[in-house]
Design a protein around this motif. Structure first.
Motif, PDB file in Angstrom:
ATOM      1  N   ALA A 136       0.836  -1.207   0.000  1.00 28.56           N
ATOM      2  CA  ALA A 136       0.000   0.000   0.000  1.00 28.56           C
ATOM      3  C   ALA A 136       0.866   1.250   0.000  1.00 28.56           C
ATOM      4  O   ALA A 136       1.818   1.360   0.774  1.00 28.56           O
ATOM      5  CB  ALA A 136      -0.924   0.007   1.207  1.00 28.56           C
ATOM      6  N   GLN A 137       0.524   2.186  -0.848  1.00 28.71           N
ATOM      7  CA  GLN A 137       1.208   3.483  -0.895  1.00 28.71           C
ATOM      8  C   GLN A 137       0.416   4.561  -0.165  1.00 28.71           C
ATOM      9  O   GLN A 137       0.936   5.633   0.130  1.00 28.71           O
ATOM     10  CB  GLN A 137       1.434   3.896  -2.349  1.00 28.71           C
ATOM     11  N   VAL A 138      -0.862   4.272   0.090  1.00 30.90           N
ATOM     12  CA  VAL A 138      -1.734   5.170   0.847  1.00 30.90           C
ATOM     13  C   VAL A 138      -2.502   4.329   1.855  1.00 30.90           C
ATOM     14  O   VAL A 138      -3.053   3.281   1.490  1.00 30.90           O
ATOM     15  CB  VAL A 138      -2.740   5.901  -0.074  1.00 30.90           C
ATOM     16  N   ILE A 139      -2.516   4.756   3.112  1.00 34.20           N
ATOM     17  CA  ILE A 139      -3.353   4.103   4.121  1.00 34.20           C
ATOM     18  C   ILE A 139      -4.364   5.122   4.629  1.00 34.20           C
ATOM     19  O   ILE A 139      -4.117   6.329   4.616  1.00 34.20           O
ATOM     20  CB  ILE A 139      -2.517   3.534   5.291  1.00 34.20           C
ATOM     21  N   ILE A 140      -5.517   4.631   5.059  1.00 39.60           N
ATOM     22  CA  ILE A 140      -6.616   5.494   5.497  1.00 39.60           C
ATOM     23  C   ILE A 140      -6.785   5.363   7.006  1.00 39.60           C
ATOM     24  O   ILE A 140      -6.791   4.253   7.546  1.00 39.60           O
ATOM     25  CB  ILE A 140      -7.930   5.113   4.785  1.00 39.60           C
ATOM     26  N   THR A 141      -6.928   6.476   7.677  1.00 39.72           N
ATOM     27  CA  THR A 141      -7.120   6.447   9.126  1.00 39.72           C
ATOM     28  C   THR A 141      -8.350   5.616   9.485  1.00 39.72           C
ATOM     29  O   THR A 141      -9.332   5.584   8.740  1.00 39.72           O
ATOM     30  CB  THR A 141      -7.272   7.877   9.678  1.00 39.72           C
ATOM     31  N   SER A 142      -8.277   4.969  10.650  1.00 42.86           N
ATOM     32  CA  SER A 142      -9.285   3.964  11.005  1.00 42.86           C
ATOM     33  C   SER A 142     -10.441   4.530  11.829  1.00 42.86           C
ATOM     34  O   SER A 142     -10.942   3.880  12.743  1.00 42.86           O
ATOM     35  CB  SER A 142      -8.616   2.825  11.793  1.00 42.86           C
ATOM     36  N   ASN A 143     -10.894   5.726  11.482  1.00 42.28           N
ATOM     37  CA  ASN A 143     -11.993   6.354  12.221  1.00 42.28           C
ATOM     38  C   ASN A 143     -13.328   6.272  11.490  1.00 42.28           C
ATOM     39  O   ASN A 143     -14.256   7.024  11.814  1.00 42.28           O
ATOM     40  CB  ASN A 143     -11.655   7.826  12.502  1.00 42.28           C
ATOM     41  N   TYR A 144     -13.442   5.337  10.543  1.00 44.62           N
ATOM     42  CA  TYR A 144     -14.688   5.241   9.769  1.00 44.62           C
ATOM     43  C   TYR A 144     -15.899   5.046  10.677  1.00 44.62           C
ATOM     44  O   TYR A 144     -16.980   5.585  10.409  1.00 44.62           O
ATOM     45  CB  TYR A 144     -14.590   4.088   8.756  1.00 44.62           C
ATOM     46  N   ALA A 145     -15.727   4.293  11.771  1.00 44.61           N
ATOM     47  CA  ALA A 145     -16.858   4.008  12.663  1.00 44.61           C
ATOM     48  C   ALA A 145     -16.959   4.992  13.829  1.00 44.61           C
ATOM     49  O   ALA A 145     -17.819   4.832  14.692  1.00 44.61           O
ATOM     50  CB  ALA A 145     -16.766   2.580  13.197  1.00 44.61           C
ATOM     51  N   VAL A 146     -16.092   5.991  13.858  1.00 49.77           N
ATOM     52  CA  VAL A 146     -16.182   7.002  14.915  1.00 49.77           C
ATOM     53  C   VAL A 146     -17.174   8.070  14.448  1.00 49.77           C
ATOM     54  O   VAL A 146     -16.830   9.201  14.098  1.00 49.77           O
ATOM     55  CB  VAL A 146     -14.803   7.606  15.245  1.00 49.77           C
ATOM     56  N   HIS A 167      10.332   4.082   2.975  1.00 47.79           N
ATOM     57  CA  HIS A 167       9.783   4.656   1.754  1.00 47.79           C
ATOM     58  C   HIS A 167       8.539   5.486   2.089  1.00 47.79           C
ATOM     59  O   HIS A 167       7.989   5.396   3.184  1.00 47.79           O
ATOM     60  CB  HIS A 167       9.443   3.553   0.744  1.00 47.79           C
ATOM     61  N   ASP A 168       8.114   6.290   1.123  1.00 46.30           N
ATOM     62  CA  ASP A 168       6.990   7.190   1.343  1.00 46.30           C
ATOM     63  C   ASP A 168       5.662   6.444   1.347  1.00 46.30           C
ATOM     64  O   ASP A 168       5.360   5.687   0.408  1.00 46.30           O
ATOM     65  CB  ASP A 168       6.947   8.270   0.256  1.00 46.30           C
ATOM     66  N   VAL A 169       4.897   6.637   2.392  1.00 45.67           N
ATOM     67  CA  VAL A 169       3.524   6.149   2.484  1.00 45.67           C
ATOM     68  C   VAL A 169       2.663   7.321   2.929  1.00 45.67           C
ATOM     69  O   VAL A 169       2.970   7.982   3.925  1.00 45.67           O
ATOM     70  CB  VAL A 169       3.391   4.989   3.505  1.00 45.67           C
ATOM     71  N   LEU A 170       1.611   7.600   2.185  1.00 49.05           N
ATOM     72  CA  LEU A 170       0.731   8.710   2.512  1.00 49.05           C
ATOM     73  C   LEU A 170      -0.377   8.261   3.461  1.00 49.05           C
ATOM     74  O   LEU A 170      -0.869   7.139   3.367  1.00 49.05           O
ATOM     75  CB  LEU A 170       0.109   9.284   1.240  1.00 49.05           C
ATOM     76  N   VAL A 171      -0.772   9.175   4.334  1.00 47.72           N
ATOM     77  CA  VAL A 171      -1.892   8.923   5.240  1.00 47.72           C
ATOM     78  C   VAL A 171      -3.077   9.763   4.780  1.00 47.72           C
ATOM     79  O   VAL A 171      -2.986  10.995   4.681  1.00 47.72           O
ATOM     80  CB  VAL A 171      -1.534   9.280   6.690  1.00 47.72           C
ATOM     81  N   ALA A 172      -4.183   9.088   4.495  1.00 52.97           N
ATOM     82  CA  ALA A 172      -5.416   9.760   4.087  1.00 52.97           C
ATOM     83  C   ALA A 172      -6.353   9.847   5.283  1.00 52.97           C
ATOM     84  O   ALA A 172      -6.617   8.844   5.948  1.00 52.97           O
ATOM     85  CB  ALA A 172      -6.081   8.995   2.943  1.00 52.97           C
ATOM     86  N   GLY A 173      -6.854  11.041   5.552  1.00 52.19           N
ATOM     87  CA  GLY A 173      -7.773  11.241   6.660  1.00 52.19           C
ATOM     88  C   GLY A 173      -9.196  10.902   6.250  1.00 52.19           C
ATOM     89  O   GLY A 173      -9.752  11.510   5.329  1.00 52.19           O
ATOM     90  N   SER A 174      -9.790   9.926   6.925  1.00 50.00           N
ATOM     91  CA  SER A 174     -11.123   9.444   6.567  1.00 50.00           C
ATOM     92  C   SER A 174     -12.212  10.416   7.013  1.00 50.00           C
ATOM     93  O   SER A 174     -12.292  10.804   8.180  1.00 50.00           O
ATOM     94  CB  SER A 174     -11.372   8.079   7.218  1.00 50.00           C
ATOM     95  N   LEU A 175     -13.076  10.779   6.064  1.00 52.75           N
ATOM     96  CA  LEU A 175     -14.257  11.601   6.332  1.00 52.75           C
ATOM     97  C   LEU A 175     -15.461  10.792   5.855  1.00 52.75           C
ATOM     98  O   LEU A 175     -15.874  10.881   4.699  1.00 52.75           O
ATOM     99  CB  LEU A 175     -14.139  12.947   5.623  1.00 52.75           C
ATOM    100  N   PRO A 176     -16.016   9.961   6.750  1.00 51.64           N
ATOM    101  CA  PRO A 176     -17.016   8.973   6.358  1.00 51.64           C
ATOM    102  C   PRO A 176     -18.453   9.473   6.527  1.00 51.64           C
ATOM    103  O   PRO A 176     -18.675  10.559   7.095  1.00 51.64           O
ATOM    104  CB  PRO A 176     -16.744   7.840   7.355  1.00 51.64           C
TER     105      PRO A 176
END
Length: 202
Positions: free
Chosen positions: A18-28, A62-71
């Motif tokens: 994975a080059q981008v991971i998404i924060t795990s706050n989908y259920a928050v 290596h570079d991995v981007l963090v995407a902020g989840s807005l669910p």
């Protein structure tokens, strides 16, 4: 409740490429936590989610981007439950809690244009200049074979709304392949019509 497990899950995705991971706050969100707990704890829990993703991304060379989840706040795939007045301050709080940890924003599993617009408004109230991705979920069947959201709004209407408030990438998620392909085709064709170039793969 177990941040190290969340970090390990992110690392598993990174180790798999994975080059981008998404924060795990989908259920928050109120739908899952209830209004009372969301009001009391959402900012803290979202902050933890952001910290976990950032830790995992920064743990590799290596570079991995963090995407902020807005669910979706009031239930996935439930466009009729969306309330923009209630949602606006909630999205501002989520953006505020994630802002220090993320490299981009992803509004995900959206079922109505109003959700996207409210999220873009929330991002706009901050100093954030980060890229914004929006991702829509489509139903398992299209009425009259016209690609549309669960709200009934067509994918052409979605692209027209994006043309008025350009974002950096438009995606489809949590949808069947049979509907995803036609949806992406409509979005790409209509965005091209508006002269918008977006992130593309393949």
């Amino acid at each position: 409740e177990d941040p190290p497990a969340v970090v390990r899950a992110h690392r598993n995705f990174i180790d798999a490429g994975a080059q981008v991971i998404i924060t795990s706050n989908y259920a928050v969100v109120p739908f899952h936590l209830g209004d009372e707990r969301f009001d009391a704890e959402a900012s803290r829990l979202v902050d933890i989610a952001g910290r976990c993703a950032r830790e995992a991304a920064d743990s590799v060379e290596h570079d991995v981007l963090v995407a902020g989840s807005l669910p979706p706040l009031f239930g996935s795939y439930e466009p009729d439950e969306f309330d923009a007045v209630r949602a606006a301050p909630m999205y501002r709080d989520i953006v505020g809690a994630l802002a220090l940890h993320v490299d981009l924003w992803i509004a995900e599993t959206l079922s109505t244009i109003a959700e996207m617009q409210t999220i873009l408004d929330a991002i706009a109230t901050t100093d954030s200049a980060l890229p914004v991705w929006v991702s829509f979920a489509v139903p398992n069947r299209f009425e009259d074979d016209v690609p549309a959201l669960r709200s009934g709004e067509t994918l052409e209407a979605v692209a027209d709304a994006i043309a008025r408030r350009p974002v950096d990438a438009t995606l489809v998620n949590c949808s069947l392949p049979e509907q995803t392909g036609p949806s992406l085709h409509v979005l790409r064709t209509r965005l091209d019509h508006h002269g918008l170039e977006q992130v593309r793969t393949g």
